[in-house]
Every structure is written in structure tokens, then in C-alpha cells.
Write a protein that holds these residues in place. Structure first.
Motif, PDB file in Angstrom:
ATOM      1  N   TRP A 214       3.680 -35.154 -37.909  1.00 32.75           N
ATOM      2  CA  TRP A 214       4.672 -36.214 -38.124  1.00 32.75           C
ATOM      3  C   TRP A 214       4.803 -36.558 -39.617  1.00 32.75           C
ATOM      4  O   TRP A 214       5.479 -37.511 -39.966  1.00 32.75           O
ATOM      5  CB  TRP A 214       4.287 -37.488 -37.361  1.00 32.75           C
ATOM      6  N   VAL A 215       4.144 -35.816 -40.492  1.00 33.68           N
ATOM      7  CA  VAL A 215       4.123 -36.199 -41.913  1.00 33.68           C
ATOM      8  C   VAL A 215       5.547 -36.323 -42.483  1.00 33.68           C
ATOM      9  O   VAL A 215       5.846 -37.247 -43.249  1.00 33.68           O
ATOM     10  CB  VAL A 215       3.230 -35.234 -42.754  1.00 33.68           C
ATOM     11  N   GLY A 216       6.419 -35.412 -42.055  1.00 32.96           N
ATOM     12  CA  GLY A 216       7.804 -35.441 -42.532  1.00 32.96           C
ATOM     13  C   GLY A 216       8.553 -36.647 -41.980  1.00 32.96           C
ATOM     14  O   GLY A 216       9.288 -37.333 -42.711  1.00 32.96           O
ATOM     15  N   GLN A 217       8.347 -36.921 -40.698  1.00 33.43           N
ATOM     16  CA  GLN A 217       8.984 -38.105 -40.076  1.00 33.43           C
ATOM     17  C   GLN A 217       8.563 -39.379 -40.790  1.00 33.43           C
ATOM     18  O   GLN A 217       9.376 -40.263 -41.031  1.00 33.43           O
ATOM     19  CB  GLN A 217       8.528 -38.221 -38.625  1.00 33.43           C
ATOM     20  N   VAL A 218       7.271 -39.478 -41.106  1.00 27.56           N
ATOM     21  CA  VAL A 218       6.782 -40.690 -41.791  1.00 27.56           C
ATOM     22  C   VAL A 218       7.423 -40.785 -43.171  1.00 27.56           C
ATOM     23  O   VAL A 218       7.893 -41.859 -43.579  1.00 27.56           O
ATOM     24  CB  VAL A 218       5.230 -40.688 -41.875  1.00 27.56           C
ATOM     25  N   LEU A 219       7.516 -39.649 -43.878  1.00 28.30           N
ATOM     26  CA  LEU A 219       8.125 -39.693 -45.209  1.00 28.30           C
ATOM     27  C   LEU A 219       9.597 -40.089 -45.132  1.00 28.30           C
ATOM     28  O   LEU A 219      10.059 -40.972 -45.861  1.00 28.30           O
ATOM     29  CB  LEU A 219       8.017 -38.312 -45.870  1.00 28.30           C
ATOM     30  N   TYR A 280       8.101 -24.240 -34.205  1.00 34.11           N
ATOM     31  CA  TYR A 280       8.394 -25.328 -33.278  1.00 34.11           C
ATOM     32  C   TYR A 280       9.356 -26.304 -33.925  1.00 34.11           C
ATOM     33  O   TYR A 280       9.171 -26.676 -35.094  1.00 34.11           O
ATOM     34  CB  TYR A 280       7.073 -26.036 -32.921  1.00 34.11           C
ATOM     35  N   GLU A 281      10.349 -26.728 -33.160  1.00 35.21           N
ATOM     36  CA  GLU A 281      11.341 -27.621 -33.776  1.00 35.21           C
ATOM     37  C   GLU A 281      11.458 -28.988 -33.140  1.00 35.21           C
ATOM     38  O   GLU A 281      12.090 -29.870 -33.703  1.00 35.21           O
ATOM     39  CB  GLU A 281      12.704 -26.924 -33.782  1.00 35.21           C
ATOM     40  N   GLY A 282      10.849 -29.187 -31.985  1.00 34.80           N
ATOM     41  CA  GLY A 282      11.031 -30.463 -31.294  1.00 34.80           C
ATOM     42  C   GLY A 282      10.141 -31.559 -31.857  1.00 34.80           C
ATOM     43  O   GLY A 282       9.546 -31.419 -32.928  1.00 34.80           O
ATOM     44  N   ASP A 283      10.053 -32.676 -31.119  1.00 31.11           N
ATOM     45  CA  ASP A 283       9.148 -33.756 -31.494  1.00 31.11           C
ATOM     46  C   ASP A 283       7.728 -33.298 -31.139  1.00 31.11           C
ATOM     47  O   ASP A 283       7.493 -32.841 -30.018  1.00 31.11           O
ATOM     48  CB  ASP A 283       9.524 -35.020 -30.699  1.00 31.11           C
ATOM     49  N   PRO A 284       6.784 -33.413 -32.085  1.00 32.95           N
ATOM     50  CA  PRO A 284       5.421 -32.946 -31.806  1.00 32.95           C
ATOM     51  C   PRO A 284       4.836 -33.547 -30.535  1.00 32.95           C
ATOM     52  O   PRO A 284       4.011 -32.926 -29.864  1.00 32.95           O
ATOM     53  CB  PRO A 284       4.634 -33.409 -33.035  1.00 32.95           C
ATOM     54  N   GLU A 285       5.293 -34.750 -30.198  1.00 30.18           N
ATOM     55  CA  GLU A 285       4.759 -35.416 -29.020  1.00 30.18           C
ATOM     56  C   GLU A 285       5.093 -34.663 -27.723  1.00 30.18           C
ATOM     57  O   GLU A 285       4.394 -34.764 -26.727  1.00 30.18           O
ATOM     58  CB  GLU A 285       5.416 -36.801 -28.956  1.00 30.18           C
ATOM     59  N   ASP A 286       6.195 -33.914 -27.750  1.00 25.28           N
ATOM     60  CA  ASP A 286       6.663 -33.257 -26.518  1.00 25.28           C
ATOM     61  C   ASP A 286       6.145 -31.830 -26.363  1.00 25.28           C
ATOM     62  O   ASP A 286       6.568 -31.123 -25.447  1.00 25.28           O
ATOM     63  CB  ASP A 286       8.206 -33.204 -26.499  1.00 25.28           C
ATOM     64  N   VAL A 287       5.275 -31.403 -27.247  1.00 28.02           N
ATOM     65  CA  VAL A 287       4.869 -29.986 -27.208  1.00 28.02           C
ATOM     66  C   VAL A 287       4.195 -29.642 -25.878  1.00 28.02           C
ATOM     67  O   VAL A 287       3.390 -30.418 -25.356  1.00 28.02           O
ATOM     68  CB  VAL A 287       3.957 -29.643 -28.419  1.00 28.02           C
ATOM     69  N   LYS A 288       4.558 -28.501 -25.349  1.00 27.08           N
ATOM     70  CA  LYS A 288       4.059 -28.092 -24.031  1.00 27.08           C
ATOM     71  C   LYS A 288       4.048 -26.564 -24.013  1.00 27.08           C
ATOM     72  O   LYS A 288       4.987 -25.937 -24.512  1.00 27.08           O
ATOM     73  CB  LYS A 288       5.065 -28.609 -22.989  1.00 27.08           C
ATOM     74  N   ALA A 289       3.001 -25.986 -23.446  1.00 28.43           N
ATOM     75  CA  ALA A 289       2.940 -24.522 -23.384  1.00 28.43           C
ATOM     76  C   ALA A 289       4.074 -24.002 -22.508  1.00 28.43           C
ATOM     77  O   ALA A 289       4.307 -24.523 -21.423  1.00 28.43           O
ATOM     78  CB  ALA A 289       1.602 -24.086 -22.805  1.00 28.43           C
ATOM     79  N   SER A 290       4.764 -22.984 -22.988  1.00 30.99           N
ATOM     80  CA  SER A 290       5.873 -22.431 -22.194  1.00 30.99           C
ATOM     81  C   SER A 290       5.322 -21.355 -21.259  1.00 30.99           C
ATOM     82  O   SER A 290       4.249 -20.782 -21.509  1.00 30.99           O
ATOM     83  CB  SER A 290       6.914 -21.811 -23.128  1.00 30.99           C
ATOM     84  N   VAL A 315      -7.192 -23.332 -15.040  1.00 31.47           N
ATOM     85  CA  VAL A 315      -7.525 -24.693 -14.588  1.00 31.47           C
ATOM     86  C   VAL A 315      -6.970 -25.756 -15.541  1.00 31.47           C
ATOM     87  O   VAL A 315      -6.874 -26.928 -15.189  1.00 31.47           O
ATOM     88  CB  VAL A 315      -9.058 -24.892 -14.418  1.00 31.47           C
ATOM     89  N   TRP A 316      -6.647 -25.352 -16.746  1.00 27.91           N
ATOM     90  CA  TRP A 316      -6.107 -26.328 -17.700  1.00 27.91           C
ATOM     91  C   TRP A 316      -5.336 -25.580 -18.785  1.00 27.91           C
ATOM     92  O   TRP A 316      -5.727 -24.462 -19.165  1.00 27.91           O
ATOM     93  CB  TRP A 316      -7.256 -27.125 -18.340  1.00 27.91           C
ATOM     94  N   VAL A 317      -4.268 -26.188 -19.241  1.00 28.53           N
ATOM     95  CA  VAL A 317      -3.474 -25.622 -20.332  1.00 28.53           C
ATOM     96  C   VAL A 317      -3.251 -26.730 -21.349  1.00 28.53           C
ATOM     97  O   VAL A 317      -3.000 -27.873 -20.965  1.00 28.53           O
ATOM     98  CB  VAL A 317      -2.079 -25.166 -19.819  1.00 28.53           C
ATOM     99  N   TYR A 318      -3.386 -26.430 -22.620  1.00 27.87           N
ATOM    100  CA  TYR A 318      -2.999 -27.435 -23.615  1.00 27.87           C
ATOM    101  C   TYR A 318      -2.300 -26.765 -24.786  1.00 27.87           C
ATOM    102  O   TYR A 318      -2.447 -25.560 -25.022  1.00 27.87           O
ATOM    103  CB  TYR A 318      -4.190 -28.290 -24.059  1.00 27.87           C
ATOM    104  N   SER A 319      -1.552 -27.583 -25.490  1.00 31.96           N
ATOM    105  CA  SER A 319      -0.748 -27.046 -26.572  1.00 31.96           C
ATOM    106  C   SER A 319      -0.718 -28.032 -27.731  1.00 31.96           C
ATOM    107  O   SER A 319      -0.780 -29.247 -27.519  1.00 31.96           O
ATOM    108  CB  SER A 319       0.679 -26.830 -26.039  1.00 31.96           C
ATOM    109  N   GLY A 320      -0.644 -27.534 -28.940  1.00 35.19           N
ATOM    110  CA  GLY A 320      -0.581 -28.414 -30.110  1.00 35.19           C
ATOM    111  C   GLY A 320       0.313 -27.821 -31.169  1.00 35.19           C
ATOM    112  O   GLY A 320       0.766 -26.671 -31.055  1.00 35.19           O
ATOM    113  N   VAL A 321       0.571 -28.621 -32.201  1.00 34.14           N
ATOM    114  CA  VAL A 321       1.460 -28.181 -33.272  1.00 34.14           C
ATOM    115  C   VAL A 321       0.691 -28.185 -34.588  1.00 34.14           C
ATOM    116  O   VAL A 321       0.174 -29.222 -35.002  1.00 34.14           O
ATOM    117  CB  VAL A 321       2.676 -29.127 -33.383  1.00 34.14           C
ATOM    118  N   ARG A 322       0.636 -27.024 -35.225  1.00 39.17           N
ATOM    119  CA  ARG A 322      -0.022 -26.956 -36.532  1.00 39.17           C
ATOM    120  C   ARG A 322       0.933 -27.524 -37.580  1.00 39.17           C
ATOM    121  O   ARG A 322       2.074 -27.070 -37.674  1.00 39.17           O
ATOM    122  CB  ARG A 322      -0.334 -25.508 -36.914  1.00 39.17           C
TER     123      ARG A 322
END
Ligand SMILES: Cc1cc2nc3c(=O)[nH]c(=O)nc-3n(C[C@H](O)[C@H](O)[C@H](O)COP(=O)(O)OP(=O)(O)OC[C@H]3O[C@@H](n4cnc5c(N)ncnc54)[C@H](O)[C@@H]3O)c2cc1C
Length: 504
Positions: A214-219, A280-290, A315-322
Motif C-alpha cells: 500500500w506504500v503507493g496508496q499512502v503516498l 498484480y494490479e488490484g487492491d492488495p487486500e483482495d489478493v487471492k490465489a487463482s 488443506v490451505w491456500v494463501y496468497s500475498g503481494v510482494r
């Protein structure tokens, strides 16, 4: 003044909490706000390695690799409960990188970063070594084994926040920085309580933007500044499956597309596999493994393991944005993993923005940040470099002392099951005693939420570690989400909604 600070940090991920800890320990009056839970952003979505990054050598990132390699033994030393050595098995794959390249890379890796305690690289005969057994029969006869470390990523964040608070920092979670006014000597930062909507303002001489993706959004939105720096968001996903093999080593595999991926022993009964690299181009909050990423990870793993890995095993999937610094590099996997600190003054109160950074290098990033801010806080120089010597909460015992600590706890609390003790030691180190103190029977630990989670532990997490929701507890403070049933998690959520969370 009560609401006036030396340093205000936006973002409770590893970089924000690392900076807050370092600054507080240097005697600065520190404030940190996190819009959600600590580590709810990228810092809980990593592969969870404290590593030099063997792959980055191919991109000539020697500075980053050296710094990261050197950090391994430092971080293991200050947090031996949540960080420990792992041996990595790298099978030689005919037709991909030649064996001499792998050997050269590993030679550099062994010698670039002041390795003293971690064992060196060795060659493996995979036809005899048990590491060859889970792999496709006859496909991989040769390999290499080298050292890096494992980390519980979200707990690393929370322990930095805890230590910062113990040294006087104010840490507010579920508190979003919504706008700011920049004066000649200070910032006025407007905060919104995410639960009540209530607003308040604090002042700080220096503002640190450690908002990760979110660094860009905050700026742009929060601070309304124009900046030339750009952030490149690169998504990475992981899957967790029932454990694929019994030994304790991790695999690093090469893919035909040039990427590498890991299969890591996870939480005793599971294997963690990943990751991907996708712009990735969306809101980082919405990131989800495709579905495509999940399929890619399963196919990649099935290319190596004898037993194919399929979606039904997950059993579990997670996703993040670098949050990577955008130098305009080629593909997402080629984008630099090094960090950039940008100090903006424009003749007014300073703003330091953090771009990029690995979990592994967070402590050095924080040191560099504080060094850049030294002109504003000259007295802080006297304590520079302290964070690599002082244990994080629950640390402060020898690097290989978890067994001794478990034995000590078993002697004082003989009614506890060994599996429960070992989980407590791995999560809380010496702080496990704070959870157990005063209890002379299992019943005294209060309600049993399932999978060894007790009311005493929940109370500790809500009072000392800013946990508020079931998700905070089962996915970030612990990984008991892998074991609890939906009903058990719902019961925990019910319980938490009846007690009020703390605020520091
Ligand atoms: C798939 C993947 C695998 C990785 N694997 C590894 C690995 O094995 N080893 C390693 O060393 N590194 C790894 N990394 C890198 C590492 O995880 C990240 O670089 C690091 O976690 C970034 O931390 P951060 O504090 O900058 O960002 P974050 O953890 O995202 O923290 C930023 C925080 O700021 C908060 N925030 C944003 N805006 C506001 C606002 N207005 N007000 C208040 N709070 C706000 C967010 O909620 C967030 O919690 C990996 C990353 C990914 C994505």
C-alpha cells in the motif's frame, strides 16, 4: 505532549514493526498504526524462509544476498524459538541448470555471507539418501544440500511489535492512517479506528511510510504527494498439503520456465509448496490465489514427487503481494528483491518511504532507515546496532536450546502433554511460562478450544499480542487453523466477541 511523537510509522508488517522496535530501543518516542491486524498484509504470506536467496545470485544481487546471508545467524540468535536452520535439497535436473552452475552458485552462497554456525553445502547421492525416496524413481540421482533458515513470519512481526511496545512504543492495530498535514517541523496524522470509525490526530516529527504493497496508496491518497518512485506489485501463492515425506529437509526445485519453487516441512504434519510470481494490479487486500496458480504449483510439484500432488490434497491456500521497488526490470521474477528507502523533505517535516524488502533483511532495513533519520535525532546514534544483540520476546536462550526449555517447562508443569509443550516453546519460547504461570492442572488453563488451544493462551494473545479475532489467533499468532474444525473456530470467535480486546 501526550499525542506528540518523534516517529510515526504507518504499517504493522515486518518493516514497520522492525523500524518501530529499533527506534524505540534508541530512545525515540514511537507511534505505529496498522489498519488491520499486525502481519495481516504480505508479512504473513511468505514462504517463511530466512535465506540469502540463492536465485538472486543469477540476477547479480550480491549486496542483497550477502546482507541476507549474514542476517541468518543473527536472527536465529535473537529468536531461536521461531527461527531455526533448515537443510535444503536441490536435485540436479538434466536439461535445466548444469551441475557446475549449481556448484558454483552454492560455493558463492557458502562463502559470501560470513557463515559460522550453519553447516556448509554437500553433494548428495539421491539414489541412496532418503531425500531421494519421495522423488520420481530413477529421475534424480544427484543433488546438493545447503543451509538456510525457517521463520514463523507473522510471529516475527508480532514479536518486533511487542518488543517495541515494551520499550515504550505505542502500537495501535485496526487503526488506519487516513490523511495527514505536513508542517515545517512536524506531521499531523489523522487516524480512523476501523471498528468504531472514531477519528483522532497525532503529531510526529518524522513520518515513516512502511505500508508494504500500500506504500503507493499512502503516498498518493493519504499523504497527497507526488512521487517519482514506483512500486511493482507481484503476487505469490502457496498451497499446504498433508505431509508428502517424513524427513526434516526442504526441497528447492527448478522448473522448466526458469523459476524455482520450494516444498517445505510445515507444522509437523504438512508440506508447504510455492510460490508463483505474477504481476498484480488490484487492491492488495483482495489478493487471492487463482485456479491457474494452484494448478501451476500442483503440476510443478508433481514433476518431482513420485506421488502426484493434486487439488484434493490441498488443506490451505494463501496468497500475498510482494511490494517490489520498480526499476522497470523485465519479468516479475526478475524484479529486484532489494529494498529502497526514500527520504523526502521538501524543506518540511521528513517522510521516509520503504519500498521492497524481505523478511530476512528487515532488521538491516530498519538500521538503514534509522541511520538516514539520524540527523533529526542525533542522540539516537549512541544505540545504533543494538537490535542484533538483544533477544526478541521469548528468545534469550541458546540457539539450540528449545529441547532444554521444553524439559524445564515439563518439570514445572508435569501435567502438560509433550506436543503441547513443544508447540508452546516453538511459538513463545520463554514466554510460554507467562501463559502457564499460576496453573497447577490442565483445568486451571481454562477452556479448551480444541487442538491444544487453551483459554490461558487466548488470554495471553489478546492481552500481550494484540489478537482480537479468531483469524488473528488461528492463522497469525498460531497456525492452529490447520487443525481446528469450523465449529471450534466459531466457538473461539464467539468467545472473543464476548470479551473486549485490549488497546495499548
Ligand atoms: C509469496 C511471497 C513469498 C515470500 N517469501 C519470503 C521469504 O521466504 N523470505 C523473505 O525473507 N521474504 C519473503 N517474502 C517477502 C516478504 O514477505 C515481504 O517483503 C515483507 O513481508 C514486506 O513487509 P512490509 O512490512 O513491507 O509489508 P506488509 O507486511 O504488507 O505490511 C504493510 C502493512 O501496512 C498496513 N497499512 C497499509 N496502509 C495503511 C494505512 N493507511 N494505515 C495503517 N496501516 C496501513 C497494511 O495493512 C500492512 O499490514 C515473500 C513475499 C511474498 C509475497
Amino acid at each position: 505532549m501526550e499525542n506528540t511523537y518523534d516517529l510515526a510509522v504507518i504499517g504493522g508488517g515486518i518493516n514497520g514493526c522492525g523500524i518501530a522496535r529499533d527506534a524505540a530501543g534508541r530512545g525515540l518516542k514511537v507511534f505505529l498504526c496498522e489498519q488491520d491486524d499486525l502481519a495481516s498484509g504480505t508479512s504473513s504470506a511468505a514462504t517463511k524462509l530466512i535465506h540469502g536467496g540463492l536465485r538472486y545470485l543469477e540476477h547479480y544481487e550480491f549486496r542483497l544476498v550477502r546482507e541476507a546471508l549474514m542476517e541468518r545467524e543473527v536472527l536465529w540468535g535473537i529468536a531461536p524459538h521461531i527461527i531455526w536452520p533448515l537443510r535444503f535439497v536441490l536435485p540436479y535436473h538434466k536439461g535445466l541448470r548444469p551441475a557446475w552452475i549449481l556448484r558454483l552458485g552454492l560455493f558463492i552462497y557458502d562463502h559470501l555471507g560470513g557463515r559460522k554456525l550453519l553447516p556448509p553445502t554437500k553433494t548428495l547421492d539421491l539414489t541412496r539418501d532418503e531425500a531421494g525416496q519421495p522423488l520420481k524413481p530413477g529421475a534424480f540421482s544427484k543433488g546438493f544440500e545447503y543451509s538456510d533458515c525457517w521463520v514463523d513470519d507473522s510471529r516475527l512481526v508480532v514479536l518486533n511489535a511487542r518488543d517495541a511496545a515494551d520499550r515504550g512504543a505505542t502500537i495501535l492495530t485496526r487503526t488506519k492512517a487516513v490523511s495527514a498535514e505536513r508542517g515545517a517541523d512536524s506531521w499531523s496524522l489523522v487516524l480512523a479506528d476501523q471498528d468504531t470509525g472514531e477519528r483522532r490526530t497525532i503529531r510526529a516529527k518524522v513520518l515513516v511510510n512502511a505500508a508494504g504493497p500500500w506504500v503507493g496508496q499512502v503516498l498518493n491518497s493519504t499523504l497527497r504527494l507526488n512521487t517519482k518512485e514506483k512500486i511493482r506489485l507481484v503476487q505469490g501463492s502457496h498451497i499446504v498439503v498433508k505431509k508428502l515425506y517424513d524427513h526434516s529437509r526442504c526441497y528447492i526445485f527448478q522448473n522448466a520456465d526458469g523459476r524455482i519453487f520450494f516444498a517445505v516441512p510445515y507444522e509437523q504434519d504438512f508440506t508447504l509448496i510455492g510460490t508463483t510470481d505474477l504481476d498484480y494490479e488490484g487492491d492488495p487486500e483482495d489478493v487471492k490465489a487463482s485456479p491457474e496458480e494452484i494448478d501451476y504449483i500442483c503440476r510443478s510439484a508433481s514433476g518431482y514427487f513420485a506421488k502426484p500432488v493434486t487439488e484434493v490434497d490441498i488443506v490451505w491456500v494463501y496468497s500475498g503481494v510482494r511490494p517490489l521497488y520498480d526499476k522497470g526490470d523485465g519479468s516479475a521474477q526478475e524484479a529486484t528483491r532489494d529494498y529502497v528507502l526514500s527520504l523526502n523533505t521538501e524543506g518540511k517535516a521528513p517522510l521516509l518511504s520503504v519500498f521492497g524488502g524481505k523478511l530476512t533483511t528487515y532488521r538491516r532495513l530498519a538500521e538503514s532507515a534509522l541511520e538516514m533519520l539520524q540527523p533529526y535525532f542525533p542522540a539516537s546514534k549512541a544505540k545504533a546496532g543494538w537490535t542484533g544483540r538483544a533477544a526478541l520476546p521469548g528468545g534469550g536462550f541458546p540457539r539450540e536450546g528449545t529441547t532444554a526449555l521444553a524439559t524445564e517447562i515439563a518439570a514445572s508443569w508435569p501435567f502438560l502433554e509433550p506436543e503441547y509443550i513443544s508447540r508452546l516453546v516453538r511459538q513463545y519460547g520463554t514466554k510460554a511460562k507467562d501463559i502457564l504461570k499460576g496453573s497447577s492442572s490442565q483445568a486451571a488453563l481454562g477452556r479448551d478450544f480444541g487442538a491444544t488451544l487453551t483459554e490461558a493462551e487466548v488470554t495471553y494473545l489478546t492481552s500481550a499480542e494484540w489478537a482480537r479475532t479468531a483469524e488473528d489467533i488461528v492463522w497469525r499468532r498460531t497456525k492452529l487453523g490447520l487443525r481446528l474444525t469450523t465449529d471450534q473456530t466459531d466457538n473461539l470467535a464467539d468467545y472473543l466477541s464476548k470479551i473486549s480486546g485490549p488497546k495499548e
